[in-house]
Design an enzyme around this catalytic site. Sequence first.
Site, mmCIF file in Angstrom:
data_model
loop_
_atom_site.group_PDB
_atom_site.id
_atom_site.type_symbol
_atom_site.label_atom_id
_atom_site.label_comp_id
_atom_site.label_asym_id
_atom_site.label_seq_id
_atom_site.Cartn_x
_atom_site.Cartn_y
_atom_site.Cartn_z
ATOM 1 N N TYR A 22 -4.007 11.979 1.528
ATOM 2 C CA TYR A 22 -3.248 11.301 0.473
ATOM 3 C C TYR A 22 -2.129 12.220 -0.020
ATOM 4 O O TYR A 22 -0.966 11.825 -0.117
ATOM 5 C CB TYR A 22 -4.177 10.913 -0.686
ATOM 6 C CG TYR A 22 -3.481 10.181 -1.812
ATOM 7 C CD1 TYR A 22 -3.285 8.804 -1.753
ATOM 8 C CD2 TYR A 22 -3.000 10.870 -2.931
ATOM 9 C CE1 TYR A 22 -2.639 8.130 -2.766
ATOM 10 C CE2 TYR A 22 -2.355 10.202 -3.957
ATOM 11 C CZ TYR A 22 -2.175 8.842 -3.872
ATOM 12 O OH TYR A 22 -1.526 8.171 -4.882
ATOM 13 N N GLY A 48 -17.385 2.296 -7.228
ATOM 14 C CA GLY A 48 -16.838 3.180 -6.200
ATOM 15 C C GLY A 48 -16.587 2.503 -4.866
ATOM 16 O O GLY A 48 -16.415 3.178 -3.857
ATOM 17 N N SER A 100 -13.982 -0.868 -10.449
ATOM 18 C CA SER A 100 -14.908 -1.026 -11.572
ATOM 19 C C SER A 100 -14.418 -0.191 -12.751
ATOM 20 O O SER A 100 -14.588 -0.581 -13.910
ATOM 21 C CB SER A 100 -16.321 -0.608 -11.172
ATOM 22 O OG SER A 100 -16.401 0.780 -10.899
ATOM 23 N N GLU A 148 -7.823 7.146 -18.116
ATOM 24 C CA GLU A 148 -8.358 7.555 -16.802
ATOM 25 C C GLU A 148 -7.672 8.823 -16.295
ATOM 26 O O GLU A 148 -8.320 9.717 -15.761
ATOM 27 C CB GLU A 148 -8.227 6.409 -15.787
ATOM 28 C CG GLU A 148 -8.841 6.763 -14.444
ATOM 29 C CD GLU A 148 -9.448 5.597 -13.669
ATOM 30 O OE1 GLU A 148 -9.663 4.517 -14.267
ATOM 31 O OE2 GLU A 148 -9.727 5.776 -12.480
ATOM 32 N N GLU A 207 0.834 -1.212 0.000
ATOM 33 C CA GLU A 207 0.000 0.000 0.000
ATOM 34 C C GLU A 207 0.863 1.254 0.000
ATOM 35 O O GLU A 207 1.791 1.375 0.796
ATOM 36 C CB GLU A 207 -0.907 -0.042 1.236
ATOM 37 C CG GLU A 207 -2.355 0.182 0.930
ATOM 38 C CD GLU A 207 -2.961 -0.786 -0.075
ATOM 39 O OE1 GLU A 207 -3.098 -0.380 -1.253
ATOM 40 O OE2 GLU A 207 -3.311 -1.908 0.300
ATOM 41 N N HIS A 208 0.539 2.189 -0.884
ATOM 42 C CA HIS A 208 1.281 3.449 -1.054
ATOM 43 C C HIS A 208 2.739 3.192 -1.469
ATOM 44 O O HIS A 208 3.601 4.037 -1.242
ATOM 45 C CB HIS A 208 1.234 4.305 0.220
ATOM 46 C CG HIS A 208 -0.075 5.023 0.396
ATOM 47 N ND1 HIS A 208 -0.241 6.359 0.126
ATOM 48 C CD2 HIS A 208 -1.290 4.576 0.780
ATOM 49 C CE1 HIS A 208 -1.497 6.710 0.365
ATOM 50 N NE2 HIS A 208 -2.155 5.642 0.762
ATOM 51 N N LEU A 231 -13.033 -1.625 -5.666
ATOM 52 C CA LEU A 231 -12.664 -2.858 -6.378
ATOM 53 C C LEU A 231 -12.329 -2.577 -7.842
ATOM 54 O O LEU A 231 -12.211 -3.472 -8.652
ATOM 55 C CB LEU A 231 -13.789 -3.895 -6.276
ATOM 56 C CG LEU A 231 -14.225 -4.220 -4.845
ATOM 57 C CD1 LEU A 231 -15.222 -5.373 -4.829
ATOM 58 C CD2 LEU A 231 -13.025 -4.572 -3.979
ATOM 59 N N ASP A 243 -4.316 -1.024 -11.256
ATOM 60 C CA ASP A 243 -5.658 -1.542 -11.540
ATOM 61 C C ASP A 243 -5.778 -2.045 -12.971
ATOM 62 O O ASP A 243 -6.305 -3.127 -13.232
ATOM 63 C CB ASP A 243 -6.708 -0.446 -11.309
ATOM 64 C CG ASP A 243 -6.688 0.081 -9.887
ATOM 65 O OD1 ASP A 243 -5.963 -0.488 -9.052
ATOM 66 O OD2 ASP A 243 -7.398 1.071 -9.631
ATOM 67 N N SER A 280 -25.276 1.514 -21.346
ATOM 68 C CA SER A 280 -24.862 0.963 -20.058
ATOM 69 C C SER A 280 -26.051 0.277 -19.412
ATOM 70 O O SER A 280 -27.051 0.937 -19.070
ATOM 71 C CB SER A 280 -24.340 2.067 -19.129
ATOM 72 O OG SER A 280 -24.321 1.560 -17.792
HETATM 73 P P1 ADP Z 1 -13.995 2.194 -8.548
HETATM 74 O O1 ADP Z 1 -13.060 2.073 -9.692
HETATM 75 O O2 ADP Z 1 -13.313 2.065 -7.229
HETATM 76 O O3 ADP Z 1 -15.177 1.271 -8.631
HETATM 77 P P2 ADP Z 1 -14.292 4.833 -9.624
HETATM 78 O O4 ADP Z 1 -14.923 6.068 -9.090
HETATM 79 O O5 ADP Z 1 -12.868 4.864 -10.020
HETATM 80 O O6 ADP Z 1 -14.577 3.676 -8.553
HETATM 81 O O7 ADP Z 1 -15.090 4.362 -10.922
HETATM 82 C C1 ADP Z 1 -16.502 4.187 -10.873
HETATM 83 C C2 ADP Z 1 -17.114 4.746 -12.146
HETATM 84 O O8 ADP Z 1 -16.783 3.918 -13.277
HETATM 85 C C3 ADP Z 1 -18.634 4.744 -12.105
HETATM 86 O O9 ADP Z 1 -19.152 5.857 -11.423
HETATM 87 C C4 ADP Z 1 -18.965 4.779 -13.600
HETATM 88 O O10 ADP Z 1 -18.847 6.085 -14.113
HETATM 89 C C5 ADP Z 1 -17.866 3.913 -14.198
HETATM 90 N N1 ADP Z 1 -18.358 2.541 -14.342
HETATM 91 C C6 ADP Z 1 -18.016 1.462 -13.600
HETATM 92 N N2 ADP Z 1 -18.684 0.350 -13.995
HETATM 93 C C7 ADP Z 1 -19.486 0.740 -15.014
HETATM 94 C C8 ADP Z 1 -20.450 0.067 -15.850
HETATM 95 N N3 ADP Z 1 -20.702 -1.228 -15.702
HETATM 96 N N4 ADP Z 1 -21.064 0.800 -16.811
HETATM 97 C C9 ADP Z 1 -20.795 2.116 -16.960
HETATM 98 N N5 ADP Z 1 -19.911 2.782 -16.213
HETATM 99 C C10 ADP Z 1 -19.274 2.128 -15.246
HETATM 100 MG MG MG Z 2 -11.410 3.384 -10.044
#
Ligand code: ADP
Ligand code: MG
Length: 394
Positions: free
Chosen positions: A227, A128, A133, A166, A40-41, A131, A178, A74
């Site tokens: 951070y 968010g 996403s 990103e 971490e970090h 994990l 990631d 989506s």
């Molecule tokens: P994390 O990566 O930790 O989940 P982030 O804030 O970095 O959180 O990214 C989340 C964002 O990614 C969501 O708010 C959305 O904009 C986008 N996202 C994630 N999954 C999807 C999906 N299945 N369809 C569309 N957008 C998505």
């Molecule tokens: Mg993210």
Amino acid sequence: MAKGNEKMPGASLVREIHEKHFGGDPRVFLAPGRVNLIGEHTDYAGGFVMPAAIDFGTFASASARSDGRVEIWSQNFKEGVAFGADELPGTRRKRWPDYPLGVVWALREAGIEVPGFSMVLEGDVPLGAGLSSSASVEVAVAVALLSLAGAEMERTAIAKLCQKAENEYVGASCGIMDQFIACHGAEDHALLLDCRSLQYRLAPIPRHVSVVIANTMVKHSIAGGEYGIRRAEVEEGTAILRGHRGGIAQLRDATLEDLERWGGEMAENVMRRCRHIITENLRTVAAADALAAGDLKKLGDLMAAAHVSYRDDFEASCEEADIMVDAARCLPGLIGARLTGGGFGGCTVNLVEEEAAERFVKQLGEEYRAATGIEAEIYRCHASAGAHSVENGG
Ligand code: ADP
Ligand code: MG
């Protein structure tokens, strides 16, 4: 309430949604979310991290269009966007389409001719929750569009391209971890990544080990500011060490002996931040070695030590995360537990014997609720493969 494993919606459902919205015969790809087991970090200090891809992921289906348009649906947001051939927005709009469009932008920047396409996104990575996403969306979109464009790209280059999307298009600063694990993950393995050279090696996670991710459901508002403060402290300490030994370009080059010799010249908190990163790098490499040797006891000890270091030296834990880790420690089947991610809340990661995992999830949720009054979300996962085609049903 504890949340068990939800089955992924499956490629056939995504294909069905695609056909309903757009017709055509899409290619379907899946890219995973991830959890960092240790390290971490350490990334911005040029050091080591050891994430695993998980069996929560995002599907991207893509079919070519003859009209040059870009249309994306989506399924999670139940919302679509559509653009003419030459009207793709050049900048972000702070919404979900930024992620796929950022990848289109980055592919074009890399000189790849992305044709007009229709796409469906559908995922089960909680948004968010830490994990990643976002990386799973980016990497799924990238591999789908590369396939459509008939272009080849190395996995590490895909990861860098998605990180660029990103950083520069979405406007979120993130390291390479990631996207790298979403590209290079392997079933039943963690991945030790050298964040400076991007060299990596896989370390086996036995099948009988479950990866349990427990969301504390808190993210303290100090997280963003702290951070930046931590990064500045780490830079301050590194500069002092570098003043004595020119070979220390980043803190990852420093040893504990260096810190013992010159740490006294640092403010006390700066010395402790540096000590966390130097020892965390050692622990992370040792954790990969422990997995390679099948020594789960050692791995658990390293995770416990990592949590203590993160809590006491780096001061990036919080009361809720400490409660979650302490509760896990007393439950049957635990191999190792620690706070994962940037700190000040978020998720803990727990390696748990598979046969004990169901009970572990239930009891952890109950104990956390009793101590904090908060209903945690707890996910049971397995280390899974990186991005791949699910052309034939998958
Ligand atoms: P994390 O990566 O930790 O989940 P982030 O804030 O970095 O959180 O990214 C989340 C964002 O990614 C969501 O708010 C959305 O904009 C986008 N996202 C994630 N999954 C999807 C999906 N299945 N369809 C569309 N957008 C998505
Ligand atoms: Mg993210």
